[in-house]
Write a protein that holds these residues in place. Structure first.
Motif, short mmCIF file in Angstrom:
data_model
loop_
_atom_site.label_atom_id
_atom_site.label_comp_id
_atom_site.label_asym_id
_atom_site.label_seq_id
_atom_site.Cartn_x
_atom_site.Cartn_y
_atom_site.Cartn_z
N LEU A 124 0.95 -1.07 -0.03
CA LEU A 124 0.10 -0.03 -0.03
C LEU A 124 0.80 1.18 0.05
N ALA A 125 0.69 2.27 -0.61
CA ALA A 125 1.25 3.48 -0.81
C ALA A 125 0.93 4.20 0.43
N ILE A 126 2.30 4.76 0.85
CA ILE A 126 2.22 5.76 2.06
C ILE A 126 2.68 7.11 1.57
N LEU A 127 1.49 7.75 1.29
CA LEU A 127 1.94 9.29 0.59
C LEU A 127 2.37 10.25 1.66
N GLU A 128 2.35 11.56 1.12
CA GLU A 128 3.25 12.60 1.85
C GLU A 128 2.33 13.51 3.09
N TRP A 129 1.41 12.93 3.49
CA TRP A 129 0.51 13.81 4.31
C TRP A 129 -0.05 12.71 5.37
N THR A 130 -0.44 13.41 6.60
CA THR A 130 -0.54 12.41 7.71
C THR A 130 -2.01 11.89 7.54
N GLY A 131 -2.93 12.40 7.15
CA GLY A 131 -4.32 11.93 6.90
C GLY A 131 -4.29 10.55 6.10
N ALA A 132 -3.19 10.51 4.81
CA ALA A 132 -2.99 9.47 4.29
C ALA A 132 -2.53 8.36 4.92
N HIS A 133 -1.62 8.65 5.80
CA HIS A 133 -0.96 7.53 6.65
C HIS A 133 -1.99 7.05 7.61
N VAL A 134 -2.92 7.82 7.99
CA VAL A 134 -3.88 7.34 8.92
C VAL A 134 -4.87 6.21 8.08
N THR A 135 -5.40 6.99 7.02
CA THR A 135 -6.23 6.10 6.05
C THR A 135 -5.59 4.69 5.77
N THR A 136 -4.53 4.57 5.55
CA THR A 136 -3.72 3.62 4.69
C THR A 136 -3.48 2.63 5.69
N HIS A 137 -3.00 2.99 7.09
CA HIS A 137 -2.94 1.99 8.04
C HIS A 137 -4.01 1.31 8.61
N ILE A 138 -5.13 2.14 8.60
CA ILE A 138 -6.45 1.55 9.19
C ILE A 138 -6.81 0.43 8.22
N ALA A 139 -6.59 0.80 7.07
CA ALA A 139 -6.99 -0.39 5.77
C ALA A 139 -6.17 -1.41 6.09
N GLY A 140 -4.58 -1.17 6.13
CA GLY A 140 -3.85 -2.40 6.48
C GLY A 140 -4.15 -3.06 7.76
N HIS A 141 -4.26 -2.47 8.77
CA HIS A 141 -4.48 -3.36 9.86
C HIS A 141 -5.82 -4.34 9.65
N ILE A 142 -6.59 -3.97 8.98
CA ILE A 142 -7.67 -4.70 8.84
C ILE A 142 -7.69 -5.75 7.79
N LEU A 143 -6.77 -5.34 6.84
CA LEU A 143 -6.38 -6.37 5.72
C LEU A 143 -5.41 -7.72 6.60
N GLN A 144 -4.73 -7.27 7.53
CA GLN A 144 -4.08 -8.29 8.24
C GLN A 144 -5.05 -9.05 9.11
N LYS A 145 -6.12 -8.54 9.61
CA LYS A 145 -6.88 -9.27 10.43
C LYS A 145 -7.73 -10.39 9.46
N MET A 146 -7.68 -10.06 8.04
CA MET A 146 -8.46 -10.72 7.23
C MET A 146 -7.46 -11.96 6.96
N GLY A 147 -6.31 -12.05 7.24
CA GLY A 147 -5.22 -12.99 6.93
C GLY A 147 -4.26 -12.30 5.75
N TYR A 148 -4.19 -11.40 5.63
CA TYR A 148 -3.00 -11.23 4.65
C TYR A 148 -1.69 -10.30 5.30
#
Length: 310
Positions: free
Chosen positions: A40-64
């Motif tokens: 997943l792309a981590i872009l240059e602003w904090t909001g994008a970091h928050v959005t992306t990490h939340i999605a990433g944590h959920i993907l990990q819970k799904m088994g990825y």
């Protein structure tokens, strides 16, 4: 192909959600290539970091497995197009350059829908200003209430706190173009703008300012946007942007359940802004604070997963 399922384990009177890839109904979406990380792309602003990490944590819970790749907004376009990054989850259509639109039109990047954020840029004020100018947020009331926003250095004009000088002159240009009885005063920095907003709200002193959302300070200070006419917004590049998710088209075949989840994935300003504040203002680690949000808000994100996998 592995599949995703949800099992509920009872512990006394408490139901605990447990995520399993072992036993799934026949119609559950395939997890796909779970041994290969989803980048997943981590872009240059904090909001994008928050959005992306939340999605990433959920993907990990799904088994990825999930990896985060630091990328510029423009540089991420070619990476998503060639599959070296699977998705970029917070694209603002007022900041795309020529790359994303071209690659989307060519079918090399897929627009997988809005992320749910209400992006905005314009003029706002702390809500106590409605006592000094009761017609707010109406544009005509704002024009007639200039002296309620005045400062000694601008009187009789109202004072409008603008972006730092090196961010451009849109506020000054708007004032001149619309003939408003205001004077734009450049701020020193983003931090100075936030400090003045906080101070004005506490002391109930006059303030109207150029700003943007989502921003963490808007979760701390009650504000209201000026109801600027659409033609004025368009003339001065202040039309609210669309914020969407972009994915590598091959993701649907390689990680079907993840692809479906990311299409469904939504985050709101009300979720993002306090987390941004925890990171930017309180110095908390973005991975830790987003992980805590995911742990504490299963009822918010689990329906998105269920919709993707059942």
């Amino acid at each position: 192909m592995r599949k995703f399922a949800t099992n509920l384990l009872a512990a006394g009177a408490v139901l605990v959600g447990a995520w399993s890839a072992g036993s799934a109904p026949a119609d559950a979406a395939d997890l796909g290539a779970v041994d290969e990380p989803i980048k997943l792309a981590i872009l240059e602003w904090t909001g994008a970091h928050v959005t992306t990490h939340i999605a990433g944590h959920i993907l990990q819970k799904m088994g990825y497995k999930v990896e985060y790749v630091t990328a510029s907004n423009y540089g991420s376009a070619t990476a998503v197009a060639d599959g070296s990054i699977a998705a970029s989850l917070e694209q603002w259509d007022n900041n795309l350059g020529e790359f994303y639109p071209k690659l989307i039109a060519e079918g090399k990047i897929e627009d997988i829908g809005d992320v749910g954020l209400a992006g905005r840029e314009g003029w706002l004020y702390p809500v106590h200003m409605k006592e000094k100018c009761p017609g707010l947020p109406a544009w005509d009331a704002f024009k007639s209430c200039a002296q309620a926003f005045a400062a000694p250095e601008t009187f009789p004009n109202g004072r409008l706190l603008s972006y730092p000088a090196d961010w451009g002159t849109r506020s000054a240009d708007l004032i001149a173009g619309e003939g408003l009885p205001y004077t734009a005063i450049p701020s020193g920095s983003e931090g100075a703008m936030v400090a003045e907003l906080t101070s004005a709200a506490e002391a109930k002193t006059p303030l109207v300012m150029m700003f943007w959302a989502p921003h963490w300070s808007l979760a701390k200070v009650e504000t209201e946007w000026l109801d600027m006419p659409r033609e004025v917004q368009e003339a001065h590049s202040l039309v609210p942007p669309r914020i969407f998710k972009a994915a590598w088209p091959g993701m649907a075949d390689k990680w079907p359940a993840a692809y479906e989840f990311l299409k469904n994935f939504q985050i709101s300003n009300a979720v993002q802004e306090p987390i941004m504040g925890a990171v930017d203002n309180d110095g908390q680690d973005v991975v830790k604070v987003t992980g805590e949000w995911v742990e504490n808000n299963e009822s918010v994100w689990k329906p998105m997963v269920d919709k993707a996998t059942m």
